[in-house]
Design an enzyme around this catalytic site. Sequence first.
Site, PDB file in Angstrom:
ATOM      1  N   ASP A  11       0.872  -1.184   0.000  1.00 30.50           N
ATOM      2  CA  ASP A  11       0.000   0.000   0.000  1.00 30.50           C
ATOM      3  C   ASP A  11       0.905   1.229   0.000  1.00 30.50           C
ATOM      4  OD1 ASP A  11      -2.403   1.562   0.331  1.00 30.50           O
ATOM      5  OD2 ASP A  11      -1.887   1.796   2.430  1.00 30.50           O
ATOM      6  N   SER A  12       0.288   2.391  -0.234  1.00 30.19           N
ATOM      7  CA  SER A  12       1.044   3.643  -0.142  1.00 30.19           C
ATOM      8  C   SER A  12       1.609   3.837   1.262  1.00 30.19           C
ATOM      9  CB  SER A  12       0.112   4.810  -0.454  1.00 30.19           C
ATOM     10  OG  SER A  12      -0.923   4.867   0.512  1.00 30.19           O
ATOM     11  N   CYS A  74      -4.405  -1.372  -2.116  1.00 28.54           N
ATOM     12  CA  CYS A  74      -4.557   0.077  -2.234  1.00 28.54           C
ATOM     13  C   CYS A  74      -5.487   0.362  -3.412  1.00 28.54           C
ATOM     14  CB  CYS A  74      -3.172   0.686  -2.484  1.00 28.54           C
ATOM     15  SG  CYS A  74      -3.186   2.464  -2.720  1.00 28.54           S
ATOM     16  N   GLU A 152      -1.948   7.637   8.722  1.00 29.46           N
ATOM     17  CA  GLU A 152      -0.481   7.478   8.628  1.00 29.46           C
ATOM     18  C   GLU A 152       0.197   7.946   9.915  1.00 29.46           C
ATOM     19  OE1 GLU A 152       1.801   6.229   6.206  1.00 29.46           O
ATOM     20  OE2 GLU A 152      -0.083   5.339   5.556  1.00 29.46           O
ATOM     21  N   CYS A 184     -10.994   2.996   0.498  1.00 23.22           N
ATOM     22  CA  CYS A 184      -9.562   3.236   0.725  1.00 23.22           C
ATOM     23  C   CYS A 184      -9.178   2.361   1.903  1.00 23.22           C
ATOM     24  CB  CYS A 184      -9.324   4.710   1.047  1.00 23.22           C
ATOM     25  SG  CYS A 184      -7.665   5.053   1.674  1.00 23.22           S
ATOM     26  N   HIS A 186      -7.012   2.581   4.121  1.00 23.54           N
ATOM     27  CA  HIS A 186      -6.712   3.248   5.402  1.00 23.54           C
ATOM     28  C   HIS A 186      -7.963   3.382   6.269  1.00 23.54           C
ATOM     29  CE1 HIS A 186      -2.949   4.440   3.452  1.00 23.54           C
ATOM     30  NE2 HIS A 186      -2.520   4.920   4.605  1.00 23.54           N
TER      31      HIS A 186
HETATM   32  N1  DGL Z   1      -4.794   2.942   1.104  1.00 26.42           N
HETATM   33  C1  DGL Z   1      -4.836   3.703  -0.113  1.00 26.42           C
HETATM   34  C2  DGL Z   1      -6.137   3.369  -0.873  1.00 26.42           C
HETATM   35  O1  DGL Z   1      -6.694   2.313  -0.660  1.00 26.42           O
HETATM   36  C3  DGL Z   1      -4.597   5.119   0.244  1.00 26.42           C
HETATM   37  C4  DGL Z   1      -4.270   5.982  -0.842  1.00 26.42           C
HETATM   38  C5  DGL Z   1      -3.380   7.146  -0.534  1.00 26.42           C
HETATM   39  O2  DGL Z   1      -2.226   6.947  -0.203  1.00 26.42           O
HETATM   40  O3  DGL Z   1      -3.862   8.267  -0.712  1.00 26.42           O
HETATM   41  O4  DGL Z   1      -6.598   4.103  -1.708  1.00 26.42           O
END
Ligand code: DGL
Length: 273
Positions: A11-12, A74, A152, A184, A186
């Site tokens: 993921d990011s 992600c 985060e 998302c 997160h």
């Molecule tokens: N967890 C990512 C998603 O599912 C987050 C994206 C981000 O870093 O903005 O979209």
Amino acid sequence: MNSQKPIGVFDSGVGGLSVLREIHQLLPHENLVYVADSEHAPYGDKSQEFILSRSTAIFEFFMRQSVKAIVVACNTATAAAVKELRTRYDLPLVALEPAIKPASEQTQTGVIGVLATSRTIQSNNFQILFNRFAHQVKIIAQACPGLVDQVEQGDLDSRKTRQLLWQYLAPLVEQQVDIIVLGCTHYPFLAPIIRELTGNHIKVIDSGPAIARRLAHLLEMQDLHAKTQHPGSVVFYSSAKAQKTHKVISALWGSPVSLECMTEDSQLLTARA
Ligand code: DGL
């Protein structure tokens, strides 16, 4: 043997841990390698080229780890990069998209809300998904700038997080959604507060469990599932060296983890926002 190789999940940043925990729970014998690209999070406000370039760097890292499958945990990276990555890499790949289909099937009011990043909502993939179901239900897509940053930072329940959440949830509640899709990875970490703010009559859908089941099915079909009864290992990597990332990953995972620094192929270190 291929079945003993690990599965790469990325993921990011820390959001994909919400998917990783479902995979670990459903497939406890699999070895898992998680990459949080925290140095470059959030992806949600970056260009498509940047996200493709980062996803490629992480795929190459997984190739060096000889993974047998990759989960793109992600939604934003899925929308920006997965089509291209599928043409470049020949291995089982599970990607995420907001769970609009199950939400459309389950809604009673005929109105569903989707919380996602701006990049996901602006993507072609999302538009196609939206158009597939828009004739049958009203879909309210809500971009949520700032929420990924709160997660985060491990800031799941502060005044600022609650204020941001309510700013994004209020229009959905006003329009009488009965299902909110977490588009998302997160956001599942914010689900307890989302439920508290919206009330129990609104169902919250997290894609994590469905992704874990999809992965299990793919591994079975290709005879790649772990054939051992030993507990699988979970190894965590991050592109950020900060102590803070380590703390947040341990807190979200629910136990102290050791965090390795993700090494990158220098030829691929050209990504720019
Ligand atoms: N967890 C990512 C998603 O599912 C987050 C994206 C981000 O870093 O903005 O979209």
